[in-house]
Design an enzyme around this catalytic site. Structure first.
Site, mmCIF file in Angstrom:
data_model
loop_
_atom_site.group_PDB
_atom_site.id
_atom_site.type_symbol
_atom_site.label_atom_id
_atom_site.label_comp_id
_atom_site.label_asym_id
_atom_site.label_seq_id
_atom_site.Cartn_x
_atom_site.Cartn_y
_atom_site.Cartn_z
ATOM 1 N N GLU A 136 0.848 -1.186 0.000
ATOM 2 C CA GLU A 136 0.000 0.000 0.000
ATOM 3 C C GLU A 136 0.885 1.239 0.000
ATOM 4 O O GLU A 136 2.105 1.147 0.222
ATOM 5 C CB GLU A 136 -0.964 -0.007 1.200
ATOM 6 C CG GLU A 136 -2.100 -1.015 1.016
ATOM 7 C CD GLU A 136 -3.119 -1.018 2.141
ATOM 8 O OE1 GLU A 136 -2.851 -0.446 3.211
ATOM 9 O OE2 GLU A 136 -4.190 -1.620 1.945
ATOM 10 N N HIS A 158 -9.218 9.624 2.203
ATOM 11 C CA HIS A 158 -8.758 8.547 1.317
ATOM 12 C C HIS A 158 -8.940 9.028 -0.111
ATOM 13 O O HIS A 158 -10.014 9.498 -0.479
ATOM 14 C CB HIS A 158 -9.573 7.273 1.568
ATOM 15 C CG HIS A 158 -8.915 6.049 1.023
ATOM 16 N ND1 HIS A 158 -8.796 5.826 -0.325
ATOM 17 C CD2 HIS A 158 -8.320 4.997 1.639
ATOM 18 C CE1 HIS A 158 -8.159 4.675 -0.521
ATOM 19 N NE2 HIS A 158 -7.846 4.159 0.666
ATOM 20 N N ARG A 187 -0.705 9.173 1.426
ATOM 21 C CA ARG A 187 -2.128 9.358 1.163
ATOM 22 C C ARG A 187 -2.533 10.828 1.061
ATOM 23 O O ARG A 187 -3.382 11.197 0.263
ATOM 24 C CB ARG A 187 -2.905 8.675 2.301
ATOM 25 C CG ARG A 187 -4.241 8.186 1.890
ATOM 26 C CD ARG A 187 -4.832 7.345 2.976
ATOM 27 N NE ARG A 187 -4.592 5.934 2.746
ATOM 28 C CZ ARG A 187 -5.121 4.971 3.495
ATOM 29 N NH1 ARG A 187 -5.905 5.278 4.507
ATOM 30 N NH2 ARG A 187 -4.870 3.715 3.222
ATOM 31 N N HIS A 224 -11.861 9.615 5.890
ATOM 32 C CA HIS A 224 -11.664 8.177 6.090
ATOM 33 C C HIS A 224 -11.188 7.835 7.492
ATOM 34 O O HIS A 224 -11.635 6.852 8.082
ATOM 35 C CB HIS A 224 -10.656 7.704 5.044
ATOM 36 C CG HIS A 224 -10.332 6.251 5.085
ATOM 37 N ND1 HIS A 224 -11.296 5.268 4.911
ATOM 38 C CD2 HIS A 224 -9.153 5.592 5.273
ATOM 39 C CE1 HIS A 224 -10.712 4.070 4.988
ATOM 40 N NE2 HIS A 224 -9.425 4.242 5.225
ATOM 41 N N ARG A 261 -1.617 9.068 8.801
ATOM 42 C CA ARG A 261 -1.463 7.638 9.113
ATOM 43 C C ARG A 261 -0.920 6.860 7.909
ATOM 44 O O ARG A 261 -1.400 7.029 6.781
ATOM 45 C CB ARG A 261 -2.825 7.072 9.503
ATOM 46 C CG ARG A 261 -2.839 5.600 9.791
ATOM 47 C CD ARG A 261 -4.252 5.168 10.123
ATOM 48 N NE ARG A 261 -5.123 5.367 8.994
ATOM 49 C CZ ARG A 261 -5.629 4.399 8.246
ATOM 50 N NH1 ARG A 261 -5.365 3.144 8.521
ATOM 51 N NH2 ARG A 261 -6.416 4.659 7.236
HETATM 52 C C1 SIN Z 1 -7.248 0.834 1.991
HETATM 53 O O1 SIN Z 1 -7.387 -0.380 1.832
HETATM 54 O O2 SIN Z 1 -6.966 1.593 1.094
HETATM 55 C C2 SIN Z 1 -7.468 1.410 3.342
HETATM 56 C C3 SIN Z 1 -6.544 0.880 4.299
HETATM 57 C C4 SIN Z 1 -6.446 1.802 5.438
HETATM 58 O O3 SIN Z 1 -7.220 2.747 5.543
HETATM 59 O O4 SIN Z 1 -5.542 1.608 6.247
#
Ligand code: SIN
Length: 508
Positions: free
Chosen positions: A118, A228, A273, A332, A367
């Site tokens: 991620e 998000h 993010r 988010h 985060r």
């Molecule tokens: C995601 O799967 O993009 C969200 C994961 C998260 O918010 O930590």
């Protein structure tokens, strides 16, 4: 705080019913605790919606130190390094613990855990269950444990980890002290429902924060809200997430002209993010539409790898194998929360918080993806140990029923969305404080949501810099020194009253 849960005595109370609360209760077994939630357990907790999973440095090329470096970089100077180290060092044990509880994490063909990627992680370290349904699997596993231990029909509980309560309560501003012990978890911590665009359940407007603030607890870093970048752009709420892991598998962000607008940004679609959310926001603000394009990277494999996202797309009439997915940023996760130490202790003796409602210092200003479930699982043990160590004869809270007001954030949503979004400015923030103050002090269904939005606006107004997820168009640079912010209900009310004086009165 007067939740309508009957007369609860003789046990600590956990407000909320997400993973952090459920695990704290399990750790405390056989001591009974009450789990209080705005809805039936787990049905509306943000945890249950989590697609991304737990981050842990399990790969052969990884280490807790590399995970630490990524977390500190994303946190943009505001992480508490000692907390980050403690949580990340406990992550692998926490995953074993979940496997012992029956969580079936996804494995590769050779039987080892499959590790996903991620944004802003330098290594593959995301552990999933059910493809992209990790939160649901975690909540399910906890319910199975609870069902085994507590028979609701007979009322007999061999060794009950938790009782279920339905919280329909209301607190009142004015500094009424919450006595005894309360714990909070993600379902009461999220604040996404204050916004028009959110991935959070409708009950997530900061009820746990309001409760703690009224008990006199300090709240920390409230201005840091994570948006998000890729919520599915549909009309219903909450908006389904198109997991960051889809970008981890190579999907790219394009506008309606097919332009890959992040191609010149360091990290591209996998930059942190806040960077990606701002880039998407700027495209939308200048009249473009934004899509996540997984046709090349995943194509026909999409539905197998991301079944939940594929289902949501299908419900919206989109086939991600052959067409780009429309996305937009959505509120988010709240990095700010009740100021606590790693054992969940707030500044009010006897008041604990864990999960999203708490601010341990792990996330800082932004985060790192999937660190929050890791935090929920690891800290739940330390919170439980701290509660268990409370002195014998401790007065647990006695919560007495009172006519509840189902809180309703709808009148606050417009104001919060306009002023507290991805890009902020001082004028809009002070106007918001002025608008929200009269709503927050009245005893109506909108008071609690207004109070929390007001406190966030004050924290955002006071932070005259841009850092992590907090971006001020009137203060674009980052200050040389990173400082965490603190706010109590009393100090927020003083600032709000001062700001709400008319300019003439202010200068008189
Ligand atoms: C995601 O799967 O993009 C969200 C994961 C998260 O918010 O930590």
């Amino acid at each position: 705080m007067t939740p309508e849960v009957g007369d609860i005595r003789g046990a600590p109370v956990i407000i909320g019913a997400g993973v952090a609360g459920l695990m704290t209760a399990l750790h405390l077994a056989p001591h009974p605790v009450y789990l209080l939630s705005p809805t039936w357990l787990g049905t509306e907790a943000s945890s249950a919606l989590a697609q991304g999973a737990l981050a842990a440095s399990l790969g052969a090329d990884d280490s807790p130190d590399l995970h630490l470096a990524d977390t500190l970089a994303a946190g943009d100077g505001l992480c508490d390094e000692s907390v980050v180290r403690r949580v990340l060092n406990a992550a692998d044990r926490a995953i074993e613990n979940l496997m012992d509880l029956g969580v079936a994490f996804d494995c590769s063909w050779d039987g080892t855990l499959r590790l996903g990627l991620e944004a802003a992680h330098s290594r593959r370290r995301i552990v999933n269950a059910g493809g992209d349904s990790t939160g649901r699997e975690l909540v399910r596993a906890h319910h199975r444990c609870e069902a085994n231990a507590f028979d609701h029909n007979s009322g007999r509980h061999g060794s009950p980890p938790a009782h279920c309560g339905k919280w329909a309560g209301q607190r009142r501003a004015g500094g009424k002290k919450c006595t005894g012990d309360c714990l909070s978890d993600p379902s009461t911590g999220g604040i996404g429902a204050l916004f028009r665009d959110t991935t959070n359940p409708p009950g997530s407007f900061g009820h746990g924060l309001a409760l703690a603030a009224c008990a006199g607890a300090e709240l920390a870093d409230l201005e840091f809200i994570q948006f998000h970048p890729t919520a599915l752009d549909v009309s219903h709420r909450p908006m389904p997430l198109v997991s960051e892991a889809v970008r981890g598998e190579g999907a790219v962000l394009i506008n309606e002209r097919g332009h890959r607008f992040l191609s010149n940004t360091l990290g591209g679609e996998l930059a942190s993010r806040d960077v990606v959310a701002r880039a998407v926001w700027q495209q939308l603000a200048t009249g473009h539409r934004v899509y996540l394009d997984a046709r090349q990277s995943l194509g026909q494999k999409f539905a197998k790898r991301f079944p939940a996202v594929a289902r949501h797309c299908r419900d919206g009439g989109i086939d991600p194998a052959v067409e780009p997915i429309p996305v937009r940023p959505a509120a988010h996760y709240h990095m700010g929360g009740v100021a606590v130490d790693a054992a969940g202790r707030s500044t009010v003796p006897g008041l604990w918080a864990c999960g999203e409602v708490a601010c341990t210092g792990l996330h800082g200003a932004n985060r790192l993806a999937s660190n929050s479930l890791t935090e929920a699982v690891t800290t739940s043990l330390w919170v439980a140990q701290s509660v268990a160590a409370a002195p014998a004869g401790w007065q647990w809270p006695r919560l007495v029923a009172k006519a509840p007001l189902p809180p309703d954030p709808s009148s606050v949503r417009h104001v919060a969305s306009n002023a507290l979004g991805v890009i902020r400015d001082g004028q809009a923030l002070s106007d918001t404080v002025e608008t929200l103050l009269p709503i927050a002090v009245r005893n109506t269904a909108a008071s609690d949501p207004a109070l929390i939005a007001l406190m966030i606006a004050i924290a955002a107004l006071r932070r005259e810099e841009s850092r992590g997820s907090h971006c001020r168009s009137d203060f674009p640079p980052r200050s040389a020194q990173a400082r965490s912010s603190r706010l109590t209900l009393a100090s927020a009310m003083t600032v709000a009253a001062e700001l709400s004086l008319r300019p003439a009165e202010r200068s008189a």
